[in-house]
Design an enzyme around this catalytic site. Structure first.
Site, PDB file in Angstrom:
ATOM      1  CE  LYS A 210      -3.599   2.071   2.877  1.00 46.33           C
ATOM      2  NZ  LYS A 210      -4.497   1.862   4.014  1.00 46.33           N
ATOM      3  CD  GLU A 216       9.324  -6.119   7.257  1.00 45.78           C
ATOM      4  OE1 GLU A 216       8.993  -5.025   6.740  1.00 45.78           O
ATOM      5  OE2 GLU A 216       9.204  -6.355   8.479  1.00 45.78           O
ATOM      6  N   GLY A 271      -4.974  -2.221   5.233  1.00 50.00           N
ATOM      7  CA  GLY A 271      -4.204  -3.364   4.740  1.00 50.00           C
ATOM      8  C   GLY A 271      -4.892  -4.693   5.001  1.00 50.00           C
ATOM      9  NE  ARG A 272      -6.660  -4.351  11.174  1.00 53.60           N
ATOM     10  CZ  ARG A 272      -6.050  -3.171  11.291  1.00 53.60           C
ATOM     11  NH1 ARG A 272      -4.945  -2.925  10.621  1.00 53.60           N
ATOM     12  NH2 ARG A 272      -6.540  -2.236  12.070  1.00 53.60           N
ATOM     13  CD  GLU A 357      -2.130  -5.063  11.685  1.00 57.24           C
ATOM     14  OE1 GLU A 357      -1.063  -5.685  11.679  1.00 57.24           O
ATOM     15  OE2 GLU A 357      -2.632  -4.594  10.659  1.00 57.24           O
ATOM     16  CG  HIS A 388      -4.761 -36.582  16.312  1.00 58.07           C
ATOM     17  ND1 HIS A 388      -4.891 -37.884  16.729  1.00 58.07           N
ATOM     18  CD2 HIS A 388      -5.783 -36.352  15.451  1.00 58.07           C
ATOM     19  CE1 HIS A 388      -5.926 -38.438  16.112  1.00 58.07           C
ATOM     20  NE2 HIS A 388      -6.489 -37.522  15.331  1.00 58.07           N
ATOM     21  CE  LYS A 508       4.578  -1.219   8.094  1.00 53.90           C
ATOM     22  NZ  LYS A 508       3.732  -0.756   7.002  1.00 53.90           N
TER      23      LYS A 508
END
Ligand code: G6Q
Length: 544
Positions: A210, A216, A271-272, A357, A388, A508
């Protein structure tokens, strides 16, 4: 400054819920079911192809009435209307929250500052469709003239988790001749492993960011560029092998990507909340534009339900309120999400970001510190694998872990008895968690006395079951929208800004500061605390 809202804990419905919980605390789900033979059908609701059974939650009609009263006191209806109206409900960033416009049908209208944003959304969708057609038909050629067979999405957080989840979830519908990979971590291993068997001449990178500044993503994008140029030479290769998804045209151009190959979105898409925007380009390439449109229709069907259905029959509202009940009254600190579908293996990871978030906040919209719990920890794994491993704690541990079970009536891959066995596990688990097994039942099975306590299950563990017909693009859209809006419902009750993420912003900035110090000569002076200084010095030693 925002006007101060009355404190949540001072609201009449909140206080009434406390008194109500005191009375209900000792009541077992066994009693609630025994006293109402229709409870299992009554405490259920259905919308957009999803059936929600919440009868195994520790609630009565009285609980639901009080939770709805609390929603009214917190102005939930007004907040829903404000979101759809394009109000700047993300107050700390002064932004509108209009992800619902991403799936609004062409021809409909959602306005921001008097401007209908739906045509812009549809225009980008149209460009994505044309691009998808060119890639899938082989019309788009790489630098050497070969067609593109590999798509690598580079992005992180909201620019990665949704695309990965959607690709995995809808893999059954995907074009198997295209290889999709996702690179997010700044750890070089992620890039190296994702590309080691790919031919650069047939590989296209989608740089999804965005802001187009995220450390990263920019680092991985530079490595991708070097990887491509090392194999194919000339600088002009970038235009054929890189496209961008961003709101930052300047940053995209600076990287060397032609802005003609940039797919935009807007600051009113968090973003999410962006997997159905251009951030979903990799999804569209994988499943094709028709399936992508079907997914948007599923989202929209749930949006419409959320906007218009009475709150007492409104799935996201019910789910959100039950979450508040479990968190603030039963004292649950986590929620387990348990999809009984292998294709949804990344769904819990996706939900972790969406929920935590959004509602992992300690102040309300007006900046006051909360004196109650907000967002719980979300986690999970696909069933039956979890059975399990960690289900032991859910059945017999000392803390309440409310669970969302997600299942589908029809399998995508019918194989012998597999689906019946899978579904038998869903039903058996929710039944066992609700009703448990008493000492008398255990003894009646012939268990020796000394072993009885170990084999007793208290039950009374709250679960919801979401059952749909089949995992389709539309079902996935509806499912994601269900959680998006239930997160918003909870954020409204807790009074927090579900759409900012200052904790992420902090991370960040912090790394940017230290990375310079790591690259300095070993002796350079450090001004952190003694622990951080020592760790940095140890890392900087030249014998690495
Ligand atoms: C999402 C967050 C965060 C964001 C990533 C990537 O709501 O803001 O997860 O998506 O930090 O940001 P960019 O897309 O700007 O690279």
């Amino acid at each position: 400054m925002n006007e101060k809202a009355p404190a949540l804990t001072a609201r009449p419905a909140w206080k009434a819920l406390h008194a109500h919980w005191d009375a209900l605390r000792g009541v077992h789900l066994r009693d609630l079911f025994a006293n109402d033979e229709h409870r299992g059908e009554r405490l259920a609701a259905e919308a957009a192809g999803l059936y929600l059974d919440y009868s195994k939650q520790r609630v009565t009609d009285g609980t639901l009435g009080l939770l709805l009263a609390l929603a009214a006191e917190c102005g939930l209806r007004e907040r829903i209307d404000a979101m759809f109206r394009g109000d700047r409900i993300n107050v700390s960033e002064k932004r509108a929250v209009l992800h619902v416009a991403l799936r609004a049908p062409a021809g409909s209208s959602l306005t921001l500052d008097g401007l209908n944003v739906v045509p812009q959304v549809q225009a980008v969708l149209g460009r994505m469709e044309e691009f998808t057609r060119r890639i899938r038909s082989g019309d788009w050629k790489g630098h050497t003239g070969r067609r593109i067979r590999n798509i690598v999405n580079i992005g992180i957080g909201g620019s990665d988790l949704g695309p990965v989840m959607a690709y995995e979830a809808l893999r059954w519908y995907s074009e198997r001749d295209l290889t999709l990979r996702f690179v997010s971590n700044v750890d070089g291993t992620d890039f190296v492993e994702a590309t080691r068997d790919l031919d650069p001449a047939e590989t296209l990178f989608i740089v999804s960011s965005k802001t187009f500044t995220t450390l990263e993503t920019m680092t991985n994008a530079q490595s991708a560029r070097a990887w491509t140029l090392a194999a194919l030479g000339s600088d002009t290769t970038v235009a054929k092998h890189f496209v961008a998804v961003s709101t930052n045209a300047e940053g995209v151009a600076k990287f060397g990507i032609d802005t003609a190959n940039m797919f935009g979105f807007w600051d009113w898409v968090g973003g999410r909340y962006s997997m159905d925007s251009a951030i979903g380009l990799s999804t569209m390439l994988a499943i094709g534009s028709q399936h992508f449109r079907a997914m948007l229709e599923g989202f929209h069907a749930m949006d419409e339900h959320f906007r218009t259905a009475p709150l007492e029959r409104n799935l996201p509202v019910l789910m959100g309120l039950l979450g508040v009940w479990n968190t603030n009254f039963l004292g649950a600190r986590t929620v387990a999400v348990l999809p009984y579908d292998q294709y949804l293996k990344r769904f819990p990871a996706y939900l972790q970001q969406l929920t935590m978030e959004s509602n992992g906040k300690h102040v309300t919209l007006d900046g006051s510190t909360v004196d109650y719990q907000t967002g719980p920890v979300y986690w999970g794994e696909p069933g039956t694998n979890g059975q399990h491993s960690f289900y032991q704690l859910i059945h017999q541990g000392t803390q309440a872990v409310p669970c969302d079970f997600i299942a589908f009536r029809k399998p995508l891959n019918a194989l012998g008895r597999h689906h019946d066995l899978l579904m038998a596990n869903v039903f058996a688990q929710t039944e066992a968690l609700a009703f448990g097994k008493t000492a008398e039942q255990v003894k009646a099975e012939g268990t020796p006395d000394w072993l009885v306590p170990h084999r007793v299950f208290a039950g009374n563990r709250p679960t919801s079951t979401i059952l749909a017909d089949q995992l389709t693009p539309a079902t996935l859209g509806a499912l994601v929208a269900l959680y998006e809006h239930s997160v918003f419902t909870q954020g409204t009750i807790w009074g927090v800004d579900s759409f900012d993420q200052w904790g992420v912003e902090l991370g960040k900035a912090l790394a940017q500061r230290i990375v310079g110090e790591l690259e300095e000569p070993a002796g350079a002076k450090l001004a952190h605390d003694s622990s951080t200084n020592a760790l940095i010095k140890r890392y900087r030693r030249t014998d690495r």
